[in-house]
Design a protein around this motif. Structure first.
Motif, PDB file in Angstrom:
ATOM      1  N   ARG A   1       0.833  -1.204   0.000  1.00  0.00           N
ATOM      2  CA  ARG A   1       0.000   0.000   0.000  1.00  0.00           C
ATOM      3  C   ARG A   1       0.870   1.257   0.000  1.00  0.00           C
ATOM      4  NH1 ARG A   1      -2.304  -0.890   4.409  1.00  0.00           N
ATOM      5  NH2 ARG A   1      -3.926  -2.252   3.580  1.00  0.00           N
TER       6      ARG A   1
ATOM      7  N   ARG B   1      -6.584   2.607  -8.651  1.00  0.00           N
ATOM      8  CA  ARG B   1      -7.870   3.287  -8.460  1.00  0.00           C
ATOM      9  C   ARG B   1      -8.851   2.946  -9.586  1.00  0.00           C
ATOM     10  NH1 ARG B   1     -10.622   7.716 -10.078  1.00  0.00           N
ATOM     11  NH2 ARG B   1      -9.045   8.227 -11.634  1.00  0.00           N
TER      12      ARG B   1
ATOM     13  N   THR C   1     -10.039  -0.848  -9.236  1.00  0.00           N
ATOM     14  CA  THR C   1     -10.955  -1.107  -8.121  1.00  0.00           C
ATOM     15  C   THR C   1     -12.347  -0.520  -8.370  1.00  0.00           C
ATOM     16  OG1 THR C   1     -10.014   0.831  -6.989  1.00  0.00           O
ATOM     17  CG2 THR C   1      -9.198  -1.341  -6.337  1.00  0.00           C
ATOM     18  N   SER C   2     -12.508   0.260  -9.439  1.00  0.00           N
ATOM     19  CA  SER C   2     -13.851   0.717  -9.799  1.00  0.00           C
ATOM     20  C   SER C   2     -14.667  -0.389 -10.459  1.00  0.00           C
ATOM     21  CB  SER C   2     -13.765   1.930 -10.741  1.00  0.00           C
ATOM     22  OG  SER C   2     -13.240   1.550 -12.008  1.00  0.00           O
TER      23      SER C   2
ATOM     24  N   GLY D   1     -10.990  -5.917  -5.903  1.00  0.00           N
ATOM     25  CA  GLY D   1     -10.561  -5.133  -4.766  1.00  0.00           C
ATOM     26  C   GLY D   1      -9.097  -4.736  -4.881  1.00  0.00           C
ATOM     27  N   VAL D   2      -8.573  -4.189  -3.798  1.00  0.00           N
ATOM     28  CA  VAL D   2      -7.206  -3.661  -3.818  1.00  0.00           C
ATOM     29  C   VAL D   2      -6.186  -4.768  -4.050  1.00  0.00           C
ATOM     30  CG1 VAL D   2      -5.450  -2.492  -2.438  1.00  0.00           C
ATOM     31  CG2 VAL D   2      -7.821  -1.705  -2.360  1.00  0.00           C
TER      32      VAL D   2
ATOM     33  N   LYS E   1      -7.316 -15.618  -8.488  1.00  0.00           N
ATOM     34  CA  LYS E   1      -7.864 -14.410  -7.880  1.00  0.00           C
ATOM     35  C   LYS E   1      -8.925 -13.781  -8.772  1.00  0.00           C
ATOM     36  CE  LYS E   1      -3.817 -13.120  -5.121  1.00  0.00           C
ATOM     37  NZ  LYS E   1      -2.689 -12.181  -4.967  1.00  0.00           N
TER      38      LYS E   1
ATOM     39  N   SER F   1     -12.838 -13.044  -8.116  1.00  0.00           N
ATOM     40  CA  SER F   1     -13.428 -11.728  -8.386  1.00  0.00           C
ATOM     41  C   SER F   1     -14.674 -11.857  -9.247  1.00  0.00           C
ATOM     42  CB  SER F   1     -12.404 -10.824  -9.079  1.00  0.00           C
ATOM     43  OG  SER F   1     -11.309 -10.564  -8.241  1.00  0.00           O
TER      44      SER F   1
ATOM     45  N   THR G   1     -17.696 -12.631  -7.208  1.00  0.00           N
ATOM     46  CA  THR G   1     -18.212 -11.434  -6.534  1.00  0.00           C
ATOM     47  C   THR G   1     -18.890 -10.506  -7.526  1.00  0.00           C
ATOM     48  OG1 THR G   1     -16.413 -11.580  -4.924  1.00  0.00           O
ATOM     49  CG2 THR G   1     -17.548  -9.477  -5.085  1.00  0.00           C
TER      50      THR G   1
ATOM     51  N   LYS H   1     -22.866  -8.275  -8.051  1.00  0.00           N
ATOM     52  CA  LYS H   1     -22.949  -6.813  -7.989  1.00  0.00           C
ATOM     53  C   LYS H   1     -23.354  -6.174  -9.306  1.00  0.00           C
ATOM     54  CE  LYS H   1     -19.425  -6.230  -4.392  1.00  0.00           C
ATOM     55  NZ  LYS H   1     -18.127  -5.572  -4.036  1.00  0.00           N
TER      56      LYS H   1
END
Length: 387
Positions: free
Chosen positions: A220, A234, A237-238, A243-244, A299, A303, A306, A310
């Motif tokens: 980070r 950034r 992650t939109s 995620g990060v 990963k 994702s 998830t 959404k």
């Protein structure tokens, strides 16, 4: 815009001498050829200074190109040759053509093979990331290693308890390794030998947990202090489902987004495109290639699970693919297709340098348990079901 130092292949007629390098820890075998025949083979210490001195002494006014296979020595030699004004390709060992009848393998013969194939224009370089992305890769790999060791230690603790007939402290699935559970494990009555092993494993568990947390903190900090990395994370992650952690791994592995020419490259790099063996008018497509970074591929699959919860568009796409296949493999095929679609969005947000905006649509009916049933193991090897 492409980095001028990034060369994926060369045009042989533009060069006079072709140097094949077989690089080891302490030395390297070097073979030079020109357009007519083998010129000379020699062994040099693993040092760009020795190599450059030899080239400048023996080929002072000639255009020289180099090639070597990617390996544990990294890209330092390539960087120093490029900074000295020479072209250097770094090729994947699996992509170097080898005759089936070759039964003798030595460093000298390998360097000669590379030199001859470079002269013939048969070699293509892998993507060599810029230094900032290499450093980020080290941090991401360190975190993944610690997380893997953390997972393995948890399995060892459970295996020890199972072997000794001891019950694991009851706890909900979401808090199975909470501080309360660990304190109960420290007080679990057992023999001295088992007690010692269990305490050591719990200590190892704390070590890997703290190491993974420290690595994530350093990642980070590293990204926040680099405007380009910060902007790319950034944007990624939109995207729904990313995620990060996944965004950071994507940035580390993909490198400079300006060097990506189309979205298909990302899918191919992650190994989520179909293999193909076609001839004539018959097209045979098989399981996904599973090339590239298996950890990043898994990963991205997580994702995708998830994302379909959404994003209405991705969920409808998942259901459309799901209903085309037998139920035994439908979920697996559909979620890989969603991951493949995610790669096009990853390319779009990076190339256009603008965040993804989720459409304000009502989500379809929630997925049923039946629609997500099926093999969901790790997509890392041919032993798994075809997605």
């Amino acid at each position: 815009m492409t980095n001028p130092a990034q060369v994926f292949e060369i045009i042989p007629r533009h060069y006079d001498i072709f140097g094949g390098l077989d690089v080891a820890k302490k030395n390297m075998a070097v073979t030079f050829t020109d357009h007519e025949a083998l010129m000379r083979s020699l062994r040099l210490p693993y040092s760009s200074a020795h190599l450059l001195h030899y080239v400048r002494k023996h080929f002072p006014d000639q255009r020289v190109a180099f090639v070597y296979e990617a390996g544990p020595t990294g890209f330092g030699l390539r960087d120093e040759l490029v900074s000295a004004g020479y072209r250097c390709l770094v090729v994947a060992p699996s992509m170097v053509p080898t005759a089936p009848g070759d039964k003798v393998k030595t460093n000298r013969l390998d360097s000669r093979k590379l030199s001859v194939q470079l002269r013939g224009g048969e070699l293509r370089s892998i993507h060599v990331p810029a230094p900032r992305y290499r450093e980020l890769r080290h941090l991401v790999q360190l975190r993944d290693t610690q997380v893997g060791q953390l997972r393995a230690t948890k399995c060892r603790i459970k295996s020890l308890l199972l072997c000794e007939g001891l019950a694991f402290p009851p706890a909900p699935e979401s808090s199975q390794w909470s501080a309360r559970v660990l304190s109960e494990l420290l007080e679990l009555p057992c023999s001295p030998a088992v007690r010692f092993e269990l305490d050591q494993l719990i200590g190892t568990l704390h070590f890997h947990f703290n190491s993974a947390a420290a690595a994530q903190k350093q990642i980070r900090y590293f990204c926040q202090n680099d405007p380009e990395l910060r902007q790319s994370i950034r944007l990624l992650t939109s995207l729904p489902g990313i995620g990060v952690i996944v965004a950071t791994h994507l940035v580390a592995r993909l490198g400079d987004w300006r060097e990506i020419s189309n979205g298909r490259q990302i899918a191919a790099f992650l190994g989520i495109v179909s293999s193909e063996h076609s001839t004539g008018e018959k097209a045979n497509r098989g399981r996904i290639t599973r090339a590239g970074d298996s950890r990043l591929r898994n990963k991205l699959i997580q994702s995708a699970w998830t994302a379909i919860r959404k994003d209405a568009e991705l969920r409808a796409f998942y259901l459309r693919i799901y209903h085309r296949h037998p139920k035994k493999i439908a979920a697996r095929k559909a979620i890989v297709a969603v991951a493949r679609k995610l790669t096009t969005r990853i390319y779009a947000v990076l190339k256009e340098q603008r965040p993804y905006v989720l459409r304000p649509e009502n989500l379809p009916a929630p997925l049923t348990a039946e629609e997500t049933v099926g093999p969901r193991g790790r997509l890392v090897g041919p032993q798994n079901e075809q997605p």
